[in-house]
Every structure is written in structure tokens, then in C-alpha cells.
Design an enzyme around this catalytic site. Structure first.
Site: not given
Ligand code: NAD
Length: 273
Positions: A158, A171
């Protein structure tokens, strides 16, 4: 689905994408499948229907995918993802360590459970999955017909691996940890021709941060942090992940690729400081 020209840059390879029932992971799974990879769609165990829909979308586009539920913070379940993947597809070539969540709280109110849940999934989960992937890459070695590398690990970090984030200490600590986990793994595994990199997304429209972009007011406020003037789409990350997994990035290891519309340029300093 991302449009990437389908040049089959990942043909014949097997990719595990953790947390790919939703958001960024879903887009990465679809983008990798569109490039010819067989994809394992993982979710925590609570998103079976959404994961099946991701697999259906990949198959409808002519790709190949299966669902393997598992909690990435549980060592036995992580071993199960790899065992089942190898049983179905023979090996693993690409790991995308994407699963992650937020449990936000003011620092003084943060419970140990909120702290541990985030560190266990966002950081320990990446360690457990990467360790199993590296073991399989070392066992199998390079298959020149598939890739110049013995394996590729992509950690979903991130912008908060470098930008402090009040109200989200757990986080930010997990992503700061991912940064040095990634770099240390990259240093240790490079002689074995295993590449390890991170993607540092900025603000991407997914369920994890819905409140930050859902209303026009929220989106306007968010855009003050993004010089490029738009909130990111999951496909922006999918396309970056394909590149990092492909031989086009064969000389890239130990790097975080920020895909953030310039969020890490600290736009607050654009008019002085
Ligand atoms: P999201 O909530 O849409 O998806 C999260 C996914 O992780 C889901 O498929 C969920 O089932 C899975 N998950 C959660 N806990 C789990 C576990 N214990 N075991 C297996 N799977 C698990 O969120 P997202 O935004 O798509 O986030 C995905 C990644 O991207 C994360 O690591 C998040 O920190 C990172 N991220 C997202 C953003 C953003 O703006 N959306 C920015 C920076 C980083």
C-alpha cells in the site's frame, strides 16, 4: 475485465491470488487469466459465492480457474492451498499475496484483537504464503519454456508502507512490515532466480474503502490527495501485476511499484511546504 491485448504473457503458468473473491485480487485474477495463466481464486472461507462468480467470469472469457478457500493467517490452511493447487495444476509459478483487511481505531482505543487480526492476515499471511511458494519454486526450478525466473512473488502492499496513517496504526504497521519482508525475501531468493516485488496501490475503488469514494463529497476530498485526478480502478492494479509476473520485468526484484496516481508525491507540498 481489463483489456490488455491478450498477448499470453503468462501462458502455461499457474498463479495463486489470495483474497481474489473481491476488489483488487479479483481484478488481478482476471488479468492473469486473460494472459493465459491458470488461476487459483482464494478467499477467507466466507465469500464462496463471490469466488465462484470470479471463476465463472474467467471461464466465460476462455480462461482457466478454480476456487480454494483458506484463511491465509492459518498455517495448515495455507499448506492446503498449495497442496490442492499442485494436485490440480501440477505446480505454482506466481503467488500474489493480496488478501488483506482493515480494523480501524484511534490508537488509544485499539484493542489487541484489532491489532493482531490485521497483523496476522496482512503480514503473517504474506509470510506463510510466500514461504510455501518459495519452497515449491526451489523444488521445481526454472522451466525455460514458461519463464526466465523460477518463480515470482508479488506482495500487495500500500502507499501506507511509506505514508503514516493516523487511525490505522495496525494497517500501516502491517504494510511497513510487508515492505521489509518483501525486500529481505528478494535479497535472499534472487540467487535462486526467484523475483519478489510489491505493488503499492493508492486509493482504488473496492469494498475495503467504499466510504472514501462512495459519495461525490467523499470522492472530491479523496481527489485532493491524488495529483493525477482520478481514483484508481482494480484493473489498474491487475495490469501492473501481470507486468510484474511476466518476463517483461525479469530484471526487477526487491521493488515496490506504486500505482497511486501520484499519492506518494505528497501533493500537500505542491504549493509550498
Ligand atoms: P477487498 O475487501 O475488496 O478484498 C479483500 C479480499 O481479501 C477478499 O477477497 C477477502 O475474502 C480476502 N481476505 C480477507 N481476509 C482473508 C483471510 N484471512 N484469508 C484469505 N483471504 C482473506 O479489499 P481490496 O481493496 O481489494 O484489498 C486487497 C489488498 O489490497 C489488501 O491487501 C489491501 O490492503 C490492499 N490495498 C487496497 C487499497 C485500496 O484502495 N482498495 C489500497 C492499498 C492497498
Amino acid at each position: 475485465m481489463p483489456t490488455n491485448g491478450n498477448v499470453n504473457r503468462l501462458q502455461g503458468q499457474v498463479a495463486i491470488v489470495t483474497g481474489s473473491s473481491s476488489g483488487i485480487g479479483k481484478a488481478v485474477a482476471q488479468a492473469m487469466a486473460a494472459e493465459g495463466a491458470s488461476v487459483v481464486v482464494n478467499h477467507s472461507g466466507r465469500s464462496a459465492e463471490a469466488a465462484e462468480q470470479v471463476v465463472a467470469s474467467i471461464k466465460a472469457a476462455g480462461g482457466n480457474a478454480i476456487v480454494i478457500p483458506a484463511d491465509v493467517s492459518n498455517e495448515d490452511e495455507v499448506k492446503k492451498i498449495f497442496a490442492e493447487t499442485i494436485k490440480s495444476y501440477g505446480t505454482v509459478d506466481i503467488l500474489v499475496n493480496n488478501a488483506g483487511l482493515q480494523k480501524d481505531a484511534a490508537f488509544v482505543d485499539m484493542t489487541l484483537e484489532q491489532w493482531k487480526t490485521v497483523l496476522d492476515i496482512n503480514l503473517t499471511g504474506q509470510f506463510l504464503c510466500a514461504r510455501e511458494a518459495a519452497r515449491e519454486f526451489l523444488r521445481r526450478g526454472i522451466v525455460p519454456a514458461k519463464s526466465k525466473a523460477a518463480g515470482k512473488i508479488i506482495c500487495m502492499s500500500s502507499v501506507h508502507e511509506v505514508i503514516p496513517w493516523a487511525g490505522h496504526c495496525n494497517y500501516a504497521a502491517s504494510k511497513g512490515g510487508v515492505m521489509l519482508l518483501m525486500k529481505s525475501m528478494a535479497q535472499e531468493l534472487a540467487p535462486h532466480k526467484i523475483r519478489v516485488n510489491s505493488i503499492g496501490p493508492g486509493a482504488i475503488k473496492t469494498p475495503i474503502n467504499r466510504s472514501a469514494w462512495e459519495t461525490p463529497e467523499a470522492e472530491r476530498k479523496l481527489l485532493t490527495l491524488i495529483p493525477y485526478g482520478r481514483v484508481g480502478e482494480p484493473s489498474d492494479i491487475g495490469l501492473a501485476a501481470v507486468w510484474l509476473a511476466s518476463d517483461e520485468s525479469d530484471y526487477v526484484t526487491g521493488t515496490t511499484l506504486f500505482v497511486d496516481g501520484g499519492m506518494t508525491l505528497y501533493p500537500g507540498f505542491a504549493t509550498g511546504g
